[in-house]
Design an enzyme around this catalytic site. Structure first.
Site, short mmCIF file in Angstrom:
data_model
loop_
_atom_site.label_atom_id
_atom_site.label_comp_id
_atom_site.label_asym_id
_atom_site.label_seq_id
_atom_site.Cartn_x
_atom_site.Cartn_y
_atom_site.Cartn_z
N TYR A 131 0.82 -1.20 0.00
CA TYR A 131 0.00 0.00 0.00
C TYR A 131 0.86 1.26 0.00
O TYR A 131 2.03 1.24 0.33
CB TYR A 131 -1.01 -0.01 1.14
CG TYR A 131 -0.53 0.50 2.46
CD1 TYR A 131 -1.20 1.54 3.09
CD2 TYR A 131 0.59 -0.05 3.09
CE1 TYR A 131 -0.77 2.01 4.32
CE2 TYR A 131 1.02 0.41 4.31
CZ TYR A 131 0.34 1.44 4.92
OH TYR A 131 0.76 1.90 6.12
N SER A 156 0.85 5.83 11.50
CA SER A 156 0.84 4.44 11.06
C SER A 156 -0.58 4.04 10.67
O SER A 156 -1.53 4.79 10.85
CB SER A 156 1.34 3.53 12.18
OG SER A 156 0.32 3.32 13.13
N LYS A 157 -0.68 2.82 10.16
CA LYS A 157 -1.98 2.34 9.67
C LYS A 157 -3.06 2.43 10.73
O LYS A 157 -4.24 2.51 10.42
CB LYS A 157 -1.89 0.86 9.23
CG LYS A 157 -0.69 0.49 8.42
CD LYS A 157 0.40 -0.12 9.32
CE LYS A 157 1.72 0.45 8.94
NZ LYS A 157 2.88 0.43 9.71
N ARG A 158 -2.64 2.38 11.98
CA ARG A 158 -3.64 2.39 13.05
C ARG A 158 -4.24 3.78 13.29
O ARG A 158 -5.15 3.92 14.07
CB ARG A 158 -3.03 1.87 14.34
CG ARG A 158 -2.65 0.40 14.27
CD ARG A 158 -2.25 -0.12 15.65
NE ARG A 158 -1.18 0.68 16.22
CZ ARG A 158 0.11 0.53 15.91
NH1 ARG A 158 0.46 -0.39 15.04
NH2 ARG A 158 1.03 1.30 16.45
N ASP A 159 -3.70 4.78 12.63
CA ASP A 159 -4.19 6.15 12.86
C ASP A 159 -5.26 6.56 11.87
O ASP A 159 -5.37 7.72 11.51
CB ASP A 159 -3.02 7.13 12.79
CG ASP A 159 -1.98 6.84 13.86
OD1 ASP A 159 -2.35 6.76 15.03
OD2 ASP A 159 -0.80 6.67 13.50
#
Length: 489
Positions: free
Chosen positions: A14, A251-254
RNA sequence: GGCCCCGUCGUCUAGCCUGGUCUAGGACACGUGCCUUUCACGCACGCAACACGGGUUCGAAUCCCGUCGGGGUCACCA
């Protein structure tokens, strides 16, 4: 000087917007100076060289309008542009390094190294690999048994290496802080610090603009450039992008951090480019809106901030609204169409009448349409018979004394109005309100909820006209039914 | 832990290099008001920052040192 920059992603699957920003800075720098922007796929390690991941990157770049002069699909004089296909080039460079005595064979085992690393850690010291002395007999034996070895770079003992970073300024490091690093694995594949230097030199990159995390890598790389007798490029290390409202790396978690997520929501490339450029870069004290051409004309590394910037979805959204205002009706229709199609809200193929209707909805929505997917969130009821009444709006506008009677009477007005258009509807409804002695708000608001199901939206007369007489009256009837059903229940 | 980078409103930033014009400017967000049939738009006003402590200087956001905080790196990942 002819400026050549590059973006060298590893195809992981991604496209992080932080990476897109780094790519943008590279692209902008090249375009600013009339140079070349090169795309290279760093897939040395990756058994996971997913073609799909590369396609995602290329599509993202195309969407942003960042064209590359050399790289996948377009080729170029310095290809191939996949590191996995450049084995011969690395081999030749490794041979040169062997010949000049800059590298040596390391026969150490993983267990050995792990033990040393653990010992260093236990002693709270940094782990630095240093050359192990081996006797001639040992060497002869290793060779006889064809023991696998890695190629390591022999880092010189007493040197101070200086990076003249275009963003960070001068940064120094003693060579004693750098362990002898592996450049080629036993299986012959090259490692990043080696391949990257060989490629940057071979591709005649003049400005290496990359993420800050590579700053420390630059010291061994400079040693490598020197050992290979390559000319040193300029370096510029861009600070990381932090999560919204924080100083932690994004990061992806944000939340949404992949470029495709913004594309799928219907964001505009103009807005995304404008936003990303301003994230860490500024021209002056007050300029906010930049077109692609303005960016190309004014971008410079000197004005890139040396401290991290955090991702600000609100600002992106604002910029999106600003750019949406500038779009032609044709582009808006085309932008909105995929969302309508996905939901099956337009007939296929699209006829003239349907297109005209979409244009009317977009015109009525006006500045309310910020992102293309808003056509669904804000205008769905124009394209379907199924109307969902928003409970809050029903409570606030319909559950009031006199509303039922008012709706019945205003329905008569709608039935009689001729022609059924904005110019006639507006005075007719006004006259009705006046005749009943009602404030406009007590007519308009309930009527909007009855006809659209929503408490907010475009001007009422626009809604009435676009929907048409029959649909409006049907919905009023349905609303009345709903009201009496729930009242008696 | 060693080494390296970074630290101005909640956020993006201007100013810092070349100290005074900074009672720190602009923008997003937020709050209030105006406009108005709702929302959005627009307009007006407001809230809000130099991480901390020393030093240099007539004068420091700007120069120096330290502390604290955040990040990176120390891979046969990129």
């Amino acid at each position: 000087m002819n400026v050549r920059t590059r973006f060298a992603p590893s195809p992981t699957g991604y496209l992080h917007i932080g990476g897109v920003r780094t790519a943008l800075f590279n692209w902008l720098l090249a375009r600013r100076h009339g140079g070349q922007f090169i795309l290279r796929i760093d897939d040395t390690d990756q058994q996971r060289h997913v073609e799909e991941a590369v396609a995602l990157i290329l599509d993202g770049f195309r969407w942003m309008g960042m064209d590359w002069d050399e790289g996948p699909e377009v080729g170029g004089l310095h290809g191939p542009y996949y590191q996995a296909q450049r084995g011969d080039i690395y081999r030749a460079a490794a041979d040169a390094l062997i010949a000049s005595g800059h590298v040596y064979r390391d026969y150490s085992s993983e267990a050995e190294r792990n033990a040393e690393r653990a010992a260093a850690e236990a002693g709270k010291k940094a782990y630095r690999f240093r050359r192990k002395h081996i006797t001639d007999e040992q060497l002869a034996q290793f060779q006889a048994e064809a023991r696998p070895y890695a190629l390591r770079f022999a880092v010189p003992a007493d040197r101070t290496i200086t990076i003249h970073d275009l963003i960070k300024g001068n940064v120094e490091q003693k060579s004693s802080e750098i362990g002898d690093f592996v450049i080629v694995r036993p299986d012959g594949t090259p490692l990043y610090n080696f391949a990257s230097v060989v490629d940057d030199a071979a591709m005649k990159i003049t400005h290496v603009v990359r993420a800050e995390e590579h700053l420390a890598n630059t010291f061994p790389q400079i040693l490598m450039f020197e050992a290979l007798n390559y000319q040193l490029p300029e370096f510029a290390h861009v600070p990381y992008v932090a999560a919204p409202g924080s100083k932690k790396k994004l990061s992806k978690r944000d939340g949404a951090v992949g470029l495709d997520e913004f594309i799928n929501k219907g964001y505009l490339p103009e807005a995304m480019m404008n936003y990303l450029a301003r994230l860490g870069w500024s021209l002056d004290a007050s300029s906010e809106i930049f077109s692609r051409d303005q960016l190309v004309a004014s971008f410079s590394l000197e004005r890139v901030n040396s401290s991290p910037a955090s991702h600000d979805p609100d600002k992106l959204f604002w910029l999106e609204g600003e750019w949406m205002k500038t779009l032609s009706m044709e582009r808006k229709v085309n932008g909105v169409l995929p969302f309508l199609r996905k939901e099956g809200l337009v007939a296929e193929p699209l006829d003239e009448a349907a297109r005209t209707r979409i244009e009317a909805v977009i015109a009525a929505l006006g500045d309310r349409l910020k992102v293309f997917s808003d056509i669904l969130a804000l205008g769905r009821y124009f394209f379907t018979d199924a109307v969902a009444h928003d409970p809050d709006a029903v409570k606030k506008r319909l559950r009031k004394d006199g509303v039922v009677n008012m709706l019945r009477e205003v329905d008569d007005v709608l039935a009689a109005v001729e022609p059924y258009d904005v110019a006639t509807l507006e005075p007719a409804v006004h006259a009705f309100a006046e005749a009943r002695g009602l404030p406009m708000g007590q007519v308009v608001n309930p009527l909007r909820v009855a006809v659209t199901g929503q408490g907010v939206g475009p001007g009422l007369y626009d809604c009435l006209a676009i929907l048409g007489r029959d649909k409006c009256r049907q919905r009023i009837a349905a609303t009345l039914e709903m009201l009496s059903a729930s009242a008696s229940a």
